[in-house]
Design a protein around this motif. Sequence first.
Motif, short mmCIF file in Angstrom:
data_model
loop_
_atom_site.label_atom_id
_atom_site.label_comp_id
_atom_site.label_asym_id
_atom_site.label_seq_id
_atom_site.Cartn_x
_atom_site.Cartn_y
_atom_site.Cartn_z
N LEU A 1 0.78 -1.37 0.14
CA LEU A 1 -0.15 -0.10 0.02
C LEU A 1 0.92 1.26 -0.09
CD1 LEU A 1 -2.76 1.37 0.44
CD2 LEU A 1 -2.31 1.16 2.91
N SER A 2 0.54 2.18 -0.72
CA SER A 2 1.15 3.59 -0.76
C SER A 2 0.27 4.56 -0.54
CB SER A 2 1.72 3.82 -2.12
OG SER A 2 3.12 3.06 -2.51
N LEU A 3 0.48 5.36 0.52
CA LEU A 3 -0.46 6.51 0.88
C LEU A 3 0.42 7.84 0.45
CD1 LEU A 3 -1.42 5.39 4.53
CD2 LEU A 3 -2.56 5.18 2.20
N GLN A 4 -0.50 8.48 -0.44
CA GLN A 4 0.22 9.95 -0.94
C GLN A 4 -0.25 10.94 -0.06
OE1 GLN A 4 2.29 9.76 -3.80
NE2 GLN A 4 1.68 7.47 -3.40
N ALA A 5 0.61 12.03 0.08
CA ALA A 5 0.34 13.41 0.75
C ALA A 5 -0.79 13.77 0.49
CB ALA A 5 1.49 14.22 0.69
N GLY A 6 -1.72 14.30 1.41
CA GLY A 6 -2.95 14.87 1.30
C GLY A 6 -4.19 14.01 0.75
N GLU A 7 -4.12 13.01 0.53
CA GLU A 7 -5.41 12.11 -0.05
C GLU A 7 -6.03 11.67 1.18
OE1 GLU A 7 -4.45 8.84 -2.43
OE2 GLU A 7 -3.11 7.86 -1.01
N PHE A 8 -7.40 11.20 0.90
CA PHE A 8 -8.12 10.62 1.99
C PHE A 8 -8.69 9.18 1.25
CE2 PHE A 8 -12.44 10.17 4.26
CZ PHE A 8 -12.03 10.76 5.43
N VAL A 9 -8.15 8.22 2.08
CA VAL A 9 -8.28 6.84 1.57
C VAL A 9 -9.23 6.25 2.45
CG1 VAL A 9 -6.87 4.71 1.22
CG2 VAL A 9 -5.93 6.92 0.89
N GLY A 10 -10.29 5.28 1.77
CA GLY A 10 -11.08 4.63 2.64
C GLY A 10 -10.54 2.95 2.70
N LEU A 11 -10.59 2.57 3.93
CA LEU A 11 -10.41 1.27 3.96
C LEU A 11 -11.60 0.19 4.38
CD1 LEU A 11 -8.16 -1.04 4.24
CD2 LEU A 11 -7.72 -0.19 6.59
N VAL A 12 -12.08 -0.55 3.61
CA VAL A 12 -13.07 -1.42 3.71
C VAL A 12 -13.03 -2.68 3.62
CG1 VAL A 12 -14.54 0.52 2.72
CG2 VAL A 12 -13.80 -1.21 1.32
N GLY A 13 -14.00 -3.55 4.24
CA GLY A 13 -13.75 -4.91 4.46
C GLY A 13 -14.50 -5.48 5.55
N PRO A 14 -14.83 -6.79 5.60
CA PRO A 14 -15.62 -7.34 6.64
C PRO A 14 -15.10 -7.46 7.98
CG PRO A 14 -14.85 -9.00 5.26
CD PRO A 14 -14.48 -7.55 4.40
#
Length: 236
Positions: A28-41
């Motif tokens: 996984l890469s997280l970019q500066a300033g982004e809003f990332v949703g993590l979903v799953g059961p």
Amino acid sequence: MTLMTVDRVSKSYRAGETDQTVLSGVDLSLQAGEFVGLVGPSGCGKTTLLNICGLIDQPDRGRLYWHDRALTGLSGAALTDLRRRTVGFVFQEFNLIPVMSARDNIAYPLMLLGLSRKEQAERVAALANAVGIGSLLDKRPAHLSGGQRQRVAIARALAKRPELIIADEPTASLDEETALTVVDLLRTLSREFNSTVLVATHDTRLSRWCDRLIRLHRGRLQNENRSPAPVREERV
């Protein structure tokens, strides 16, 4: 600019006589300033991945990079210092300190960083007004509604102007109207501070605020959506 890279990370926990694998080869890469949703059961490894990205826990295998700096092998004290300076947290159950006022809860991470009382007061006042609780700063959590407590938690997470905000089911304890207002507020303020947000949620309504969604299933990333639909830019 890449803020954090998770490279082939795996994590297991001991369950009785056996090891239970929670994460298996996650990239996984997280970019500066982004809003990332993590979903799953439930039980898929979302909280474990959040704890690793938030520098609370360490992987059994794989590597973490912060601004291309390898974190694997750093001492616990070094990781704690990095987390204290750069990572903010918003939790489902708020995790406010019950004997402290809203003002002191927001100021607490600033106190740990050694900021002067004057700078603490200025940041607390500005953030309290931004999240709409300026008149509630002297109240303790028990005397605040769920939505008000979550606003305090957001202000606390942003107080040190973190590069990364970890949010674990931040709307699960809130009614629908309050939940949407709170996540809109988190999105707006994170953009203002250019903070990256990684938010784990079962709430599909949150997808409209996400730049992208990633899905965990049985400890593995299944897919990744890098093309948010226009509806995600709507405001409540």
